[in-house]
Design an enzyme around this catalytic site. Structure first.
Site, PDB file in Angstrom:
ATOM      1  N   GLU A   1     -25.691  -5.492  26.436  1.00  0.00           N
ATOM      2  CA  GLU A   1     -25.045  -6.079  27.501  1.00  0.00           C
ATOM      3  C   GLU A   1     -26.070  -6.579  28.520  1.00  0.00           C
ATOM      4  OE1 GLU A   1     -21.632  -3.933  28.889  1.00  0.00           O
ATOM      5  OE2 GLU A   1     -20.972  -2.966  27.174  1.00  0.00           O
TER       6      GLU A   1
ATOM      7  N   ILE B   1     -21.033  -7.338  17.091  1.00  0.00           N
ATOM      8  CA  ILE B   1     -19.876  -7.178  17.973  1.00  0.00           C
ATOM      9  C   ILE B   1     -19.302  -5.511  17.950  1.00  0.00           C
ATOM     10  CG2 ILE B   1     -17.627  -7.955  18.481  1.00  0.00           C
ATOM     11  CD1 ILE B   1     -19.780 -10.029  18.818  1.00  0.00           C
TER      12      ILE B   1
END
Lengths: 257, 383
Positions: free
Chosen positions: B363, B157
């Site tokens: 992403e 993260i």
């Protein structure tokens, strides 16, 4: 307080200067706020934040100067004034600029005017002091510290590396030296807000001046680039011989001894 | 057809360029060595307003359109990618969920503080068992009174360490697969939130990604982001929104690499002349330039289409995919032009080479982008 800043746009320090037909080539050149004027803008904003009032940035220039004025507004100035001489004046000198500014300031209530110590292009350092003289107010050049208490102003100025402390009073004109402050970047929100701040555009007509009133008192005879730097000389041989040769070269060629 | 950016955007962009060049770039080597972005850069970036890029004006942001955002991302790409990622992950996937899906109350509560950078945002979807297969989440959210109780973990993260506000995806209805996932706004101070270990990466130093653990973490019901059980679609939307920006960041990095190469090729002498006069080097420079210019056209077209309200699912996926491939290719050529010094740690080129690699993965991997493009083709032809 009515705080004014004199600003000039100058070539970006990274621009390569080229001369074409006896004049400096400005086609496509990038311009910036004269770096010394950035100190003036920063100091003006600080004075306003401490003492209240309004910062107005004034420039004598052309349409292109709007970008630098917008930058000053984005840094935090409140108002900008562009005195556009592009169509009225072919050439001008420091006298011209001072006369135009004098006419502008004739109608303004001034507490303090801040300017750069010099502009990095022509580096005359004249406009600030000459304007103060015409407006009949005191001036202090190359300041590195400024404190205002009521009408009293305490200043430290740079005198070739030494310091001079001066007490004077408002109204006043100062020119700003490196070391006075660290100019802020125009923040992105500041830039967005600057779009809504007033930018007044005047021409010399609006100041009741005509071309003859502001005609330059000097004439630029020739513009040329400094000679290109030549490669250095490497001395060879024994150390004592090298020293002898160096001393002799310093005397005969460099003529510094 | 007009390829010019508006004067306002050019003005914003030139100021970001100056900031990046004068304040961030001189410390790029330090960021790399210390694996830390100096506080003064983070603070200066906050003052500069960089954290407010994607936030509407009424919540203290810049209210930029996609073209404007891309112009700024392009400038941010021209320096250390760890720095670019801190800003980009916050302004992209970190805040876009709340901007696009948040209730008025949520926006009022979070966006002004995210615009100033007081709160740094992060996006928490990926889990050990759920990467490209984003629907295979194991983190659960069970409703209890007016709260949800979250249990599970996340990893990789970005901005986890400095993050204050996380957009977290968790399973609310395990029988429904992708249609049983909900997104939540999670604050790091919520009881039961725990930051795991910081992951050591190949690149993007200074940008810290880490694990997150949720142990009976209480999330108030009002922190559900968007509709219940719509979290999967939300996550895809948030990711889709960021793709043009990623392409723009890669564009900036490629331009910086070309700049380094041109400077070096003019200086470096071999065979009695600067290597820029050698045809093999010239061809590499031409290749880089061609890739950069095609990426530029593609990126800004997608951004413009986004601002026109057009469907850009396919185009944005192409831009993300192409941008990462161009970046990797350009970084490879840049190392080649620099030769030995391009491989050395005391020169920035190898850093870009490592940092480029993740852009094919994060992403949405290149493979997922290809799936998206193909799905759109199928969709378009099956009317």
């Amino acid at each position: 307080m009515n705080i004014y800043v004199l600003m000039k746009k100058t070539f970006d320090t990274e621009e390569k200067i080229q001369i074409n037909g006896g004049v400096i080539e400005d086609e496509g050149a990038e311009y910036i706020i004269n770096p010394y004027d950035e100190y003036a803008i920063e100091e003006a904003i600080k004075i306003r934040d401490e003492h209240g009032g309004e910062v107005t940035v004034v420039t004598v220039g052309d349409e292109e100067s709007e970008k630098q004025l917008r930058t000053a507004l984005a840094m935090g100035a409140d108002k900008a004034v562009l005195i556009n001489t592009e169509e009225d004046l072919e050439e001008g000198d420091q006298y011209t600029t001072v006369r135009v500014l004098e006419a502008y300031f004739a109608d303004q209530e001034v507490d303090i005017i801040l300017a750069g110590n010099v502009a990095i292009d022509e580096a005359s350092g004249q406009v600030g002091p000459r304007l103060a003289d015409r407006l009949d107010i005191p001036y202090v050049t190359t300041i590195t510290e400024l404190n205002i208490d009521g009408d009293t102003v305490n200043i430290v100025r740079d005198v070739e590396g030494d310091e001079e402390k001066i007490e004077t009073s408002l109204p006043l004109l100062v020119t700003c030296q490196q070391g006075l402050n660290e100019p802020r970047y125009p923040s992105l929100p500041g830039i967005m807000k600057a779009k809504k701040k007033p930018l007044e555009e005047l021409e010399i007509d609006d100041l009741d001046l005509d071309e003859d009133d502001v005609e330059a008192k000097t004439e630029t005879v020739k513009v040329f680039l400094p000679p290109e730097k030549e490669a250095g000389k490497v001395l060879e041989g024994e150390t004592d011989e090298q020293v002898k040769e160096l001393v002799s070269l310093l005397k005969s060629e460099a003529k510094v001894l | 057809m007009d390829f010019n950016l508006s004067e306002d955007i050019e003005f914003l962009r030139s100021n970001v360029r100056k900031f990046v060049k004068e304040e961030v770039e001189p410390l790029a080597m330090k960021i790399e060595e210390d694996n830390e972005i100096p506080k003064e850069i983070v603070e200066a970036s906050k003052d500069m307003g960089l954290f407010s890029l994607s936030i509407p004006e009424e919540y203290g942001g810049l209210g930029l359109d996609m073209v404007g955002k891309c112009a700024i991302y392009e400038e941010l790409g021209k320096t250390h990618n760890g720095f670019t990622t801190l800003i980009g992950a916050h302004t992209g996937i970190g805040t876009v969920g709340i901007v696009e899906l948040g209730t008025e109350e949520q926006k009022q509560k979070y966006l002004p503080k995210m615009a100033t950078g007081e709160y740094i945002g992060a996006f928490a979807l990926t889990e050990p068992s759920a990467g490209s297969n984003a629907a295979n989440l194991k983190t659960t959210a069970v409703k209890k009174g007016d709260k949800y109780i979250l249990n599970g973990s996340k990893h990789y993260i970005t901005n986890a360490v400095d993050g204050q506000v996380f957009t977290v995806m968790a399973v609310t209805d395990p029988d429904k697969g992708a249609k049983g996932i909900t997104s939540f706004i999670v604050e790091k101070d919520f009881p039961g939130f725990q930051l795991g270990s910081v992951e050591e990466k190949m690149g993007l130093r200074g940008s810290h990604s880490a694990e997150l653990f949720f142990e009976d973490m209480e999330v108030p019901e009002e922190n559900v982001l968007g509709e219940v059980n719509r979290g999967y679609v939300n996550a895809l939307k948030i990711l889709a929104n960021g793709r043009a920006g990623l392409a723009a960041r890669n564009l900036g990095s490629c331009e910086k690499l070309l700049e380094h190469c041109l400077e070096y090729a003019n200086e470096r002498q071999q065979f009695g002349k600067p290597i820029i006069e050698i045809q093999a080097v010239q061809h590499m420079l031409s290749e880089m330039t061609m890739l950069i210019e095609t990426l530029r056209s593609l990126t800004y077209r997608v951004a413009w289409m986004t601002d026109q309200g057009k469907r850009v699912v396919k185009e944005a996926a192409i831009a993300k995919l192409y941008g990462s491939e161009v970046y990797n290719k350009v970084a490879d050529l840049a190392v080649q032009i620099h030769g030995g010094i391009g491989y050395m740690k005391d020169y920035p080129i190898e850093r870009y080479f490592r940092d480029a690699r993740i852009t094919k993965i994060y992403e949405g991997t290149s493979e997922i982008q290809r799936n998206i493009i193909a799905n759109e083709l199928v969709r378009e032809t099956r009317k």
